[in-house]
Design a protein around this motif. Structure first.
Motif, PDB file in Angstrom:
ATOM      1  N   PRO A  70      26.904  -0.410  31.416  1.00 37.55           N
ATOM      2  CA  PRO A  70      27.151   0.299  32.680  1.00 37.55           C
ATOM      3  C   PRO A  70      26.043   1.306  32.971  1.00 37.55           C
ATOM      4  N   CYS A  71      25.869   1.602  34.231  1.00 35.42           N
ATOM      5  CA  CYS A  71      24.891   2.590  34.668  1.00 35.42           C
ATOM      6  C   CYS A  71      25.349   3.970  34.208  1.00 35.42           C
ATOM      7  N   PRO A  72      24.498   4.756  33.563  1.00 36.17           N
ATOM      8  CA  PRO A  72      24.917   6.082  33.111  1.00 36.17           C
ATOM      9  C   PRO A  72      25.153   7.076  34.243  1.00 36.17           C
ATOM     10  N   GLU A  73      24.646   6.787  35.445  1.00 37.04           N
ATOM     11  CA  GLU A  73      24.827   7.719  36.557  1.00 37.04           C
ATOM     12  C   GLU A  73      26.066   7.418  37.388  1.00 37.04           C
ATOM     13  N   THR A  92      23.019  -1.909  39.914  1.00 41.95           N
ATOM     14  CA  THR A  92      23.398  -2.822  40.997  1.00 41.95           C
ATOM     15  C   THR A  92      23.802  -2.055  42.250  1.00 41.95           C
ATOM     16  N   GLY A  93      23.998  -0.749  42.147  1.00 42.80           N
ATOM     17  CA  GLY A  93      24.406   0.066  43.286  1.00 42.80           C
ATOM     18  C   GLY A  93      23.259   0.589  44.120  1.00 42.80           C
ATOM     19  N   TYR A  94      22.060   0.029  43.943  1.00 43.10           N
ATOM     20  CA  TYR A  94      20.925   0.457  44.767  1.00 43.10           C
ATOM     21  C   TYR A  94      21.195   0.089  46.213  1.00 43.10           C
ATOM     22  N   PRO A  95      20.966   0.879  47.203  1.00 43.45           N
ATOM     23  CA  PRO A  95      20.204   2.114  47.285  1.00 43.45           C
ATOM     24  C   PRO A  95      21.018   3.395  47.101  1.00 43.45           C
ATOM     25  N   GLU A  96      22.334   3.303  46.905  1.00 44.82           N
ATOM     26  CA  GLU A  96      23.108   4.538  46.697  1.00 44.82           C
ATOM     27  C   GLU A  96      22.735   5.189  45.367  1.00 44.82           C
ATOM     28  N   CYS A  97      22.515   4.370  44.320  1.00 48.13           N
ATOM     29  CA  CYS A  97      22.162   4.871  42.997  1.00 48.13           C
ATOM     30  C   CYS A  97      20.740   4.413  42.683  1.00 48.13           C
ATOM     31  N   HIS A  98      19.870   5.333  42.317  1.00 45.47           N
ATOM     32  CA  HIS A  98      18.463   5.023  42.079  1.00 45.47           C
ATOM     33  C   HIS A  98      18.113   4.964  40.597  1.00 45.47           C
ATOM     34  N   PHE A  99      19.082   4.668  39.722  1.00 44.09           N
ATOM     35  CA  PHE A  99      18.821   4.656  38.289  1.00 44.09           C
ATOM     36  C   PHE A  99      17.951   3.463  37.903  1.00 44.09           C
TER      37      PHE A  99
END
Length: 192
Positions: A70-73, A92-99
């Protein structure tokens, strides 16, 4: 030489110029055009239509979703993507999450103090071609740099406080980086 068809070697046309695609903006033919950055496809009715497209497509596309990571952010799944600069792992949540997962840095190695300014320390840096060098962290005040790994060992000839590691005939050596000196000794730290 008489058997060569010289019409195949016309310097005015490129082999890819007969693409015969149509412009999505105006419907004219797309032709190969050249600029200082290389060849590209452009509309034949330029300047009335300014459509251009590069030959190389650098679209990011997903290769594999990593279900167990999972994404840590934000907690969503991570995905392996192929992008403009190669493969990378991102959320996978790009562009909301930029990790984006970055490569781990090598073990942090302590480099000696800058022998020129005495205020900064030498740091490992990378130039635009991917080569590593060692420069003072007080840049731009101090522009001292070395191309080989610096070692805090005083030169016996000129008393310069830093020497660089080199390999000569399979042996590890230390050499003074001063152009006037260039004194070389066997590396006493190699066996450690």
């Amino acid at each position: 030489m008489s058997k060569i068809d010289h019409s195949l070697f016309n310097a005015d046309q490129h082999a890819l110029e007969k693409e015969y695609e149509v412009c999505p903006k105006c419907g004219s033919e797309l032709v190969v055009k050249h600029s200082k950055n290389g060849a590209f496809l452009g509309c034949a009715s330029y300047p009335t239509c300014d459509y251009i497209r590069s030959f190389a497509h650098h679209d990011s596309h997903d290769i594999k979703i990593l279900d167990d990571a999972p994404c840590p952010e934000c907690g969503r799944d991570l995905v392996i993507r192929n992008g403009r600069y190669g493969m990378f792992i991102s959320c996978t949540g790009y562009p909301e999450c930029h990790f984006i997962v970055h490569e781990e840095e090598e073990e942090t190695q302590a480099f000696p103090a800058c022998p020129k300014c005495q205020n900064g320390h030498l740091q490992k840096r990378q130039n635009k071609y991917g080569k590593f060098f060692y420069a003072c962290d007080a840049y731009p005040k101090c522009k001292y740099s070395l191309n080989q790994l610096p070692v805090a060992h005083q030169c016996e000839q000129c008393d310069w406080p830093v020497m660089v590691q080199k390999k000569r005939a399979g042996k590890a050596m230390l050499q003074c980086p001063q152009k006037a000196c260039q004194h070389m000794i066997e590396d006493p730290y190699e066996s450690q």
